[in-house]
Structures are given as C-alpha cells and as structure tokens.
Design a protein around this motif. Structure first.
Motif, mmCIF file in Angstrom:
data_model
loop_
_atom_site.group_PDB
_atom_site.id
_atom_site.type_symbol
_atom_site.label_atom_id
_atom_site.label_comp_id
_atom_site.label_asym_id
_atom_site.label_seq_id
_atom_site.Cartn_x
_atom_site.Cartn_y
_atom_site.Cartn_z
ATOM 1 N N TYR A 1 0.744 -0.601 0.206
ATOM 2 C CA TYR A 1 -0.341 -0.344 -0.092
ATOM 3 C C TYR A 1 0.962 1.838 -0.012
ATOM 4 O O TYR A 1 0.234 2.540 -0.574
ATOM 5 N N GLN A 2 2.182 1.301 0.705
ATOM 6 C CA GLN A 2 2.861 2.032 0.922
ATOM 7 C C GLN A 2 3.812 2.502 -0.340
ATOM 8 O O GLN A 2 3.950 1.092 -0.809
ATOM 9 N N PRO A 3 3.881 2.931 -1.363
ATOM 10 C CA PRO A 3 3.801 4.446 -1.719
ATOM 11 C C PRO A 3 2.655 4.674 -1.805
ATOM 12 O O PRO A 3 2.016 6.045 -2.117
ATOM 13 N N TRP A 4 1.777 3.816 -2.272
ATOM 14 C CA TRP A 4 0.852 4.678 -3.361
ATOM 15 C C TRP A 4 -0.647 5.339 -2.510
ATOM 16 O O TRP A 4 -0.915 6.407 -3.574
ATOM 17 N N ILE A 5 -1.194 4.716 -1.485
ATOM 18 C CA ILE A 5 -1.878 5.322 -0.861
ATOM 19 C C ILE A 5 -1.147 6.842 -0.767
ATOM 20 O O ILE A 5 -2.270 7.992 -0.874
ATOM 21 N N PHE A 6 -0.181 7.253 -0.317
ATOM 22 C CA PHE A 6 0.045 8.493 0.524
ATOM 23 C C PHE A 6 0.368 9.317 -0.644
ATOM 24 O O PHE A 6 0.869 10.032 -0.001
ATOM 25 N N GLU A 7 0.295 8.631 -1.782
ATOM 26 C CA GLU A 7 1.403 9.482 -2.487
ATOM 27 C C GLU A 7 0.644 9.510 -4.381
ATOM 28 O O GLU A 7 0.511 10.402 -4.855
ATOM 29 N N THR A 8 -0.109 8.827 -4.352
ATOM 30 C CA THR A 8 -1.490 8.925 -5.663
ATOM 31 C C THR A 8 -1.943 10.364 -6.072
ATOM 32 O O THR A 8 -3.129 10.668 -4.526
ATOM 33 N N THR A 9 -2.171 10.986 -6.374
ATOM 34 C CA THR A 9 -3.033 12.521 -6.073
ATOM 35 C C THR A 9 -4.419 12.401 -6.060
ATOM 36 O O THR A 9 -5.313 12.722 -4.496
ATOM 37 N N SER A 10 -5.267 11.743 -6.978
ATOM 38 C CA SER A 10 -6.259 10.938 -6.711
ATOM 39 C C SER A 10 -6.757 10.345 -5.589
ATOM 40 O O SER A 10 -7.869 11.074 -5.180
ATOM 41 N N PHE A 11 -6.581 9.669 -5.166
ATOM 42 C CA PHE A 11 -6.472 9.054 -3.494
ATOM 43 C C PHE A 11 -6.568 9.813 -2.350
ATOM 44 O O PHE A 11 -7.200 9.143 -2.150
#
Length: 589
Positions: free
Chosen positions: A267-277
């Motif tokens: 999940y990291q870094p996708w959740i904390f770096e994806t703009t739309s999320f």
C-alpha cells in the motif's frame, strides 16, 4: 546527554513549498514525560486550521506511511508527526504499542486541540504502525478526535507476528531491529530510558493473551470508538487485511470501507502519494474537520476495487448480502500424466489421499533466513497442489477466503507441524497481466520459487496444527477463529480437520483461467520452531515425515470462496476515487 538542537536530522530540504516546519516541539504528557513533535503548518491562509496527526512507534522524521505535508498543508491542514515515548528525542521508555502509548496519543491530541493554530478538530491518519496507534488510542475517545483514516491490523499477534500461530521470524526480526534502533537513536537523551526488550517479549509470548491484548490488540476495544473511521484495506497484504476486515463489523461509529488496488507494491507509497486517492481522503477530512458537505457521506458505505477487472464499484454493506459461499473441493489427479490434483465444485467420492514430505527443521530454518540453496524441485515433494478446469465464465470473489482440509502425519513429534496454503489464478498462457497497465503482475512476497510463472498468488494462510481448535461463536463464513491458546499436539497417523483463514480476495477470476491451490509445511517467510517447541534438531536431521491430505466422502477438503453474483451497477464510482488506479499520477513530497 544529547539534545535535539545538537543533532542534524535529514528533514526535507528544502521544506515543501507552502509549508512551515517547527522541529522537536516539546509536549508534556500526564505523567510529566515530554515528547518532541514535528509540526508542519501552512505558510499562508487563515488560522486556525484542523490537524492531521501521524503517531507511530517509528521515527517521526519518516513519512513512509502517513499524510504528506506537501499535499495537505497547502489545502489548509497542519500535519503533526509524533513518535512513541522513549523513541528518538522523546523521554520515557519505549513499550511497543502499549497502554501508556495509547494514553500519550490521547494527551497529544488534546494538546494539539488547545493550540491557537488549531481549530479544535484533530484527525489521525496512517498505515501499519501509524494505524495500530489509531486502534489503541481512539477507543479512549479524546474529545477533539474527529476522524480516523486507517489501514492497519487490529491484532499484532495474528497480523504481525504469529499468523496462524506460526512465528513470522524474518519479518519480526526486521521490524523489531528497526523499532529498537529508532528508539535508541540518536543516542543518550535526557529523560529517555532503555527500550523494552521487544524481541524477548514477542518470542516469550507464543500464544495469544494479555500481552498481545495490551500491545496492539485493538480488536478488543474497537467497538468503543466514537470518531468516524475511513477504513482502507489493500488486498493482498501480508500484515493487515485479515484482521482489519474482520474488525470492520465491530466499528459502531460512522464508517466507510475502501478496498484499494493491488498495484504491484504494498500500500505504501501508493496510498500516500497517489494524487486522486488523497483527493478522496481530503473529502473525508473536509467533511469531518472543516464542516464542508463534500457529499462523501451521501455515497454508499463500501467501495471496492476489483483486481481482475480494474474497476471500482459501490456497495451498500460488507459482507455483501448477496454473497454465495462456494466450495471448490480437492480431488485426485484426473490422469496419471497430470501435474496437479483437481479442484472442482463437485464433492469428492472414494479417493486416495495425496502425500508430501515435511522437510527437516534445520532446512526450514535455513530457508527462513533466505539462505536456501537451490530453487530446483526437491527429490521428495514438499507440497501438493491442485488446479481447477478452465473457468467457463468469470467468477467474482469479494470477501473472506478459508480452506478446510483433513490431514495426517507420520511424524512422532508434532509440536511444530504447520501448514501453509496459497491460492491464485493460473492464466492460460504467458504471465498474469495487470488489467489497467497491461504490465506483468509482480508476485507478492509470499511467492516461492516453485510457484509457476503463470500463477499470480491472491490469497494465503498459515496454521500451526496444535492451534487447530476453532471457536464457532467467534467464527463466520470464511473466517474461522482460533484462540491460539491451550495448544494440543496432534497424534501420529491420525486424521484431523484443519481450518485455515486466508487473505481476503477482491478479484474477478476471468473466463479461461484456472484457480490454483498449494499446500506445504514449510515457508521461507516463517519459522515453525519457536520458544515453545518440544525439541532441538541437529544440522544433520533427516526429512521428518509424510503428510497425507485426504479428500473423499468422509473428508471433503475444500476451498471456500465468497462468490458475488453479478448485478447491474446503479451508481458508477465518481472521481477522484474512480481515477485512483494502478499507474495513476502521484505527487512526490
């Protein structure tokens, strides 16, 4: 003694645009112990602001699994980073998610709310250790805690350290080494004590009980939380998904559930770096901390990303009422030339068991350190595997998964006998591809060198045989509950039933693909030997036993899937969440 102003720390340099950083602000807890906070404020705009607290057992200088000031400060939020007492520049004694850490969380929140730059509304946000801190702090109900954003296990015993009662030793050693070094860093600090011997405590408590309930056992008190909870669950995930999803039903406050994509990384870094999320998370925070009607509470309670179709979908509840619990039974090979046994919805009749070998403990320990010598198939098979016929239609599985099977062993000392089960999708040719990016799927770290390249693992589970007893009152479909107390060794040459809780699956298995399942008694990410073991092996210990897996009329071993029948979509998921897919744009600070 060293003070914070005497030490150079690798903070973001320069601090992100639109952000002002105040380092190591001292805050006194109820017992007089002082903690140092890092406070990231907007450089412009009208104060006071709402606050996002990231509180964890890790160094407060890291942002790996928490809110990024570069995104949230320019949007009118203060971001506060805090570490558990006894860590870094904090006074006190580090205690690994203990009760004192929860009380400190309460005091931090109330201190923040009293500051002139805070509007009195505080949220907690983060994953893993940051999330566990939410599960233990929020039941205390600090008056100014207004919302949670959490992705984390609610159970450190089952989630982090002893899944299925089996020690996840390589991970535990890595985790505790990091936590201990963070606690000792940067050296002697006035008022800081030596940390708890976390590794000794973990190794000493091989069964669930009061130690684990106090140190990260949020599931015991989750029903007391009054603050609204935005639940983020990624599948597959080795640490957090099972217990978090199980505890979702116990949350009594306003809540939402978002099943996030597998993006070929954790999940990291996708959740904390994806703009739309993060734009979606912002809608949650704006609603509860700023009083802005963003419309988020008018949307359905549950949003699911399907890892097979690459699409988001709204649902009204979880588990889904229309779930059809479907069994796939183990069968013997259809022909002698087949590599795998058969997996079918048809119950078995009269069949012979399949046999594999339990390797020596010494070999398993070597593998658990990543030192296994050869990836070639051993002379004696260490596993059995089964595969379905090509699916005649798509099968959507959204929810819990379990595996019930019947087994016996010739082993005489069974105190450490364990089972490791993995389930995946076998594509007809080539390698599995991500439905959005078209890139090859990266296998989760539960993979081993004997998993065929055409198989993508989507679920797995483990169980130590002596913990096989199931508490039916605590169990649900696809979710057998083991107390992990009062272990009872099995007897040789005796058939027993075992139920393994596996990773939940949110995926459509596509037409023409096959469902694949493997059973073994060793795994490189675990060590079956622990401090409760009844013997010690020598380096020359031979292979120990034959394991028989039964699948017949009296022993209907089966995989249980939560199959969801198709219904037309009435309200498509809207941006920004619908844009949060693998490969979506990210910000970097």
């Amino acid at each position: 003694m060293m003070n914070s102003e005497d030490y150079t720390i690798a903070y973001p340099d320069p601090v992100p645009e639109g952000v002002i950083l105040e380092k190591n602000v001292p805050v006194q807890m109820r017992d007089g112990v002082k903690l140092a906070l890092d406070i990231y404020k907007p450089s412009s705009g009208s104060r006071p602001w709402p606050v996002i607290l990231a509180y964890s057992p890790f160094q407060k200088e890291r942002f790996f699994e928490s809110a990024k000031p570069a995104f949230y400060c320019p949007r009118g939020y203060v971001c506060v980073q805090a570490a558990e007492r006894g860590s870094g520049f904090n006074e006190g004694k580090f205690s690994f998610h203990g009760q004192v850490a929860a009380e400190d969380g309460y005091d931090i929140i109330e201190w923040i709310a009293a500051q002139p730059w805070c509007n009195g509304n505080v949220a907690m946000m983060g994953a893993s250790g940051y999330g566990v801190m939410q599960w233990i702090t929020a039941p205390l109900n600090p008056p100014h805690l207004k919302a949670l954003v959490v992705l984390a296990t609610t159970d450190n015993y089952r989630g982090l350290c002893y899944p299925g009662g089996v020690l996840r030793r390589p991970f535990v050693l890595q985790l505790v080494a990091g936590l201990t070094m963070a606690a000792i860093w940067p050296g002697p600090v006035d008022g800081k004590e030596p940390p708890m011997n976390v590794i000794a405590e973990i190794f000493s408590h091989t069964e669930d009980g009061p130690f684990w309930w106090e140190h990260g056992g949020g599931w015991k008190n989750i029903h007391k939380i009054e603050a609204p909870v935005l639940n983020l669950i990624q599948t597959p995930n080795r640490l957090h998904a099972i217990s978090h999803l199980r505890s979702y039903a116990d949350i009594q406050s306003p809540k939402k559930l978002v099943i996030t994509p597998w993006t070929n990384e954790n999940y990291q870094p996708w959740i904390f770096e994806t703009t739309s999320f993060n734009e979606y998370i912002l809608r949650w925070l704006d609603y509860w901390l700023k009083g802005i009607d963003t419309g988020i509470m008018d949307e359905p309670e549950v949003t699911i990303y399907d890892n097979g179709t690459g699409k988001w979908r709204y649902e009204d509840e979880f588990p889904l009422k229309r779930t059809q619990w479907t069994m796939f039974y183990l069968h013997e090979k259809i022909t002698d030339e087949d590599v795998y046994g058969n997996l079918s919805r048809v119950p078995p009749g009269k069949e012979q068991p399949d046999i594999y070998h339990n390797i020596s403990l010494n070999t398993a320990l070597t593998a658990s350190y990543g030192l296994a010598g050869s990836s070639a198939e051993p002379e004696k098979s260490r596993k059995v595997a089964y595969v379905s016929q090509p699916l005649e239609e798509d099968i959507t599985c959204w929810g819990p998964v379990s595996f019930t099977f019947y087994a016996a062993t010739t082993e005489e000392v069974t105190t450490d006998l364990s089972f490791f089960v993995k389930m995946g999708e076998m594509v007809p040719e080539g390698v599995p591809l991500n439905p959005v990016t078209g890139n090859p799927e990266i296998k989760p770290e539960v993979n081993d060198p004997w998993t065929p390249p055409e198989v993508q693992i989507w679920s797995w589970g483990s169980l130590k045989a002596k913990f096989r007893q199931v508490d039916e009152k605590m169990s649900g479909p696809g979710m057998p509950w083991h107390s992990y107390q009062n272990p009872e060794d099995i007897k040789p040459d005796t058939i027993y039933e075992f139920q393994v809780e596996m990773q939940p699956v949110f995926k459509t298995f596509r037409k023409g693909c096959r469902i694949w399942l493997k059973i073994a008694s060793d795994d490189a990410l675990y060590a079956t030997w622990d401090s409760s073991s009844g013997y010690v092996e020598t380096p020359l210990s031979p292979e120990k036993a034959e394991i028989s897996i039964y699948h017949d009329h009296e022993h209907p071993s089966h995989l249980l899937l939560s199959v969801i029948p198709y219904t037309p979509e009435t309200d498509p998921v809207k941006p920004p969440l619908s844009d949060a897919v693998p490969g979506a744009p990210r910000f970097t600070e």
